[in-house]
Design an enzyme around this catalytic site. Structure first.
Site, mmCIF file in Angstrom:
data_model
loop_
_atom_site.group_PDB
_atom_site.id
_atom_site.type_symbol
_atom_site.label_atom_id
_atom_site.label_comp_id
_atom_site.label_asym_id
_atom_site.label_seq_id
_atom_site.Cartn_x
_atom_site.Cartn_y
_atom_site.Cartn_z
ATOM 1 C CD GLU A 116 -7.100 -5.318 4.238
ATOM 2 O OE1 GLU A 116 -6.873 -5.392 3.026
ATOM 3 O OE2 GLU A 116 -6.397 -5.894 5.092
ATOM 4 C CG ASP B 207 -1.578 -1.206 1.595
ATOM 5 O OD1 ASP B 207 -1.505 -2.162 0.820
ATOM 6 O OD2 ASP B 207 -2.206 -1.246 2.669
ATOM 7 C CG ASP C 22 -5.152 -0.285 7.045
ATOM 8 O OD1 ASP C 22 -4.057 -0.637 7.521
ATOM 9 O OD2 ASP C 22 -5.869 -1.035 6.351
HETATM 10 C C1 FRU Z 1 -3.872 -3.736 2.679
HETATM 11 C C2 FRU Z 1 -3.264 -4.175 3.993
HETATM 12 C C3 FRU Z 1 -3.611 -3.213 5.120
HETATM 13 C C4 FRU Z 1 -2.473 -3.419 6.074
HETATM 14 C C5 FRU Z 1 -1.311 -3.605 5.140
HETATM 15 C C6 FRU Z 1 -0.214 -4.484 5.657
HETATM 16 O O1 FRU Z 1 -3.179 -4.236 1.575
HETATM 17 O O2 FRU Z 1 -3.680 -5.480 4.319
HETATM 18 O O3 FRU Z 1 -4.876 -3.421 5.698
HETATM 19 O O4 FRU Z 1 -2.280 -2.338 6.923
HETATM 20 O O5 FRU Z 1 -1.848 -4.159 3.947
HETATM 21 O O6 FRU Z 1 0.870 -4.517 4.786
#
Ligand code: FRU
Length: 453
Positions: free
Chosen positions: A220, A37, A167
């Site tokens: 997410e 991300d 997040d």
């Molecule tokens: C989304 C996610 C988020 C998390 C991150 C971990 O792709 O699963 O929810 O914070 O990646 O790398």
């Protein structure tokens, strides 16, 4: 070895990895290893900061989960600034997960999730065995960071939630700060927690938004903003059933305009490789970067993994609200990467293709691999194994114009001025364009970003 030493050791491979023949030239990539991300996006004191989920030790995403950091004055020349956030406290023992940035008068604040997984076979890691700490980390200069402060711990979240909460996206408001967190309610329903704060440190729960009816089991990477008079709540939902024209990927990501209900949800991108985007306001525009990747897929990126890296971010996309629909177009700066016009038949893996007045029935073959079909619906189909298991994607859109950005192993296709977008990775052998049908086509060779490691 300390975490810093482990990262330094992995990054000794930057010269070898950055020479890989599948490396994109005008997309941000992990210097080595794995990227997911975009995090902490902001424009602060004349600099664009793009942080990202970074696992430098392995192209498969195992090992340390940190925040990597790129900075740029103009979205075209970038400097890799090293790891900004190490998971070096007990509250983030299993990763410095996703989060956001807030630029203040005299400091930059990062808010993120400290992920902790207790080790024991008895845990399901949904209702137990996992901690999510909301952590604040400040910097005076945007490049070096101070002491970490835990703002919220597992017992601070409402009891109706499972252990999946993460997040934080924080932004300033007229009266203080708002934070949204993504989560999974008990009973497996996705939801967003909305918090308020007067000082950016003490957060109070205002509401939980989970939609009119269940829409996936987990949301997410939430985001919340107003654009053109409408309020948009963005989430990356998991567990939404697949449909012919929608939700074709393993997981989804998109936004609700005004009310959170399934009818109001639109996906950002209908391609194979797009997830967990984040937006920010740079003083004049709202810009989105997505992760050009997707977890848990039935296709792979073995050619890039063999070079020691995997995934990238998308181009920065400017958002425009047209009657509640967010159109996405690469920021205008990207046009400055155009070089000379080249014929469709030239072998060139780094180009932009502009298509206009596309007659229904027109087909386009990109790089001997990817066939685009235009008509009442739009179809993107792999006709070779360059897709590594990626097959076909469709959208119910009559595309009259398109902009195609091919960047070695990543392709972004923008239909009708950004009404629909498709992002996909591919590993082609030969990079020509074959047009079958009728449309105006102009093809430019593209320069890459200037990147300093
Ligand atoms: C989304 C996610 C988020 C998390 C991150 C971990 O792709 O699963 O929810 O914070 O990646 O790398």
């Amino acid at each position: 070895m300390t975490q810093r030493e482990l990262v330094a050791k992995a990054e000794e491979n930057i010269p070898r990895v950055s020479a890989g023949k599948n490396r994109c030239r005008y997309h941000l990539l992990p210097p080595v290893g794995w990227m997911n991300d975009p995090n902490g996006l902001c424009y602060w004191k004349g600099t664009y900061h793009v942080f990202f989920q970074y696992a430098p030790q392995s192209a498969e995403g195992t090992g340390l989960h940190c925040w990597g950091h790129y900075a740029s004055p103009d979205l075209l020349s970038w400097k890799y600034c090293g790891v900004a956030v190490y998971p070096d406290t007990p509250e983030e023992a299993d990763g410095a997960y996703s989060g956001s940035a807030v630029g203040e008068e005299d400091h930059l604040s990062l808010y993120y999730t400290g992920n902790v997984k207790h080790k024991d076979k008895k845990y399901d890691y949904i209702s137990d065995g996992r901690e999510s700490n909301t952590i604040l980390l400040r910097s005076q200069n945007g490049y070096t960071f101070g002491k970490k402060q835990v703002l919220l711990r597992t017992p601070d979240y409402p009891a109706e939630f499972t252990r999946h909460i993460r997040d934080p996206k924080v932004q300033k408001t007229e009266s203080g700060y708002t934070m949204v967190l993504g989560g999974r309610l008990k009973g497996d329903r996705g939801a967003v927690l909305v918090y308020d704060s007067a000082n950016g440190e003490d957060f109070k729960l205002r509401e939980v938004i989970s939609g009119r009816e269940k829409f996936g089991y987990m949301w997410e990477c939430p985001d919340l903003f107003t654009l053109g008079g409408d309020r948009f709540l963005c989430v990356s939902p998991q567990g939404v059933p697949h449909e012919k024209y929608k939700f074709q990927s393993t997981y989804s990501s998109g936004y609700f305009c005004e009310e959170a209900c399934a009818e109001n949800f639109r996906e950002w991108d209908a391609g194979f490789d797009f997830y967990a985007p984040q937006t920010f306001f740079d003083g004049s525009r709202r810009i989105l970067f997505g992760w050009a990747g997707m977890p848990d897929v039935p296709y792979d990126n073995q050619p890039s993994v063999a070079e020691g890296w995997q995934h990238s971010l998308t181009l920065p996309r400017e958002l425009t609200n047209r009657n509640g629909v967010l159109y996405q177009m690469p920021v205008r700066e990207i046009e400055r990467l155009r070089r000379e016009e080249i014929p469709l038949s030239q072998d060139c893996g780094c180009y932009e293709l502009l298509l206009d007045d596309i007659a229904p029935g027109t087909k386009l073959l990109l790089s001997d691999a990817l066939e685009l079909s235009f008509g009442e619906e739009f179809e993107l189909r792999f006709v070779s194994d360059a897709g590594r298991g990626r097959d076909v994607r469709r959208a119910d859109v009559h595309a009259r114009s398109a902009r195609v950005f091919m960047d070695v192993s990543l392709c972004e296709i923008y239909l009708n001025d950004g009404e629909k977008v498709f992002t996909t990775r591919l590993y082609p052998q030969k990079n020509t364009v074959v047009l079958n049908g009728s449309c105006k086509a102009v093809r430019y060779a593209m320069n890459g970003y200037a990147i300093e490691y």
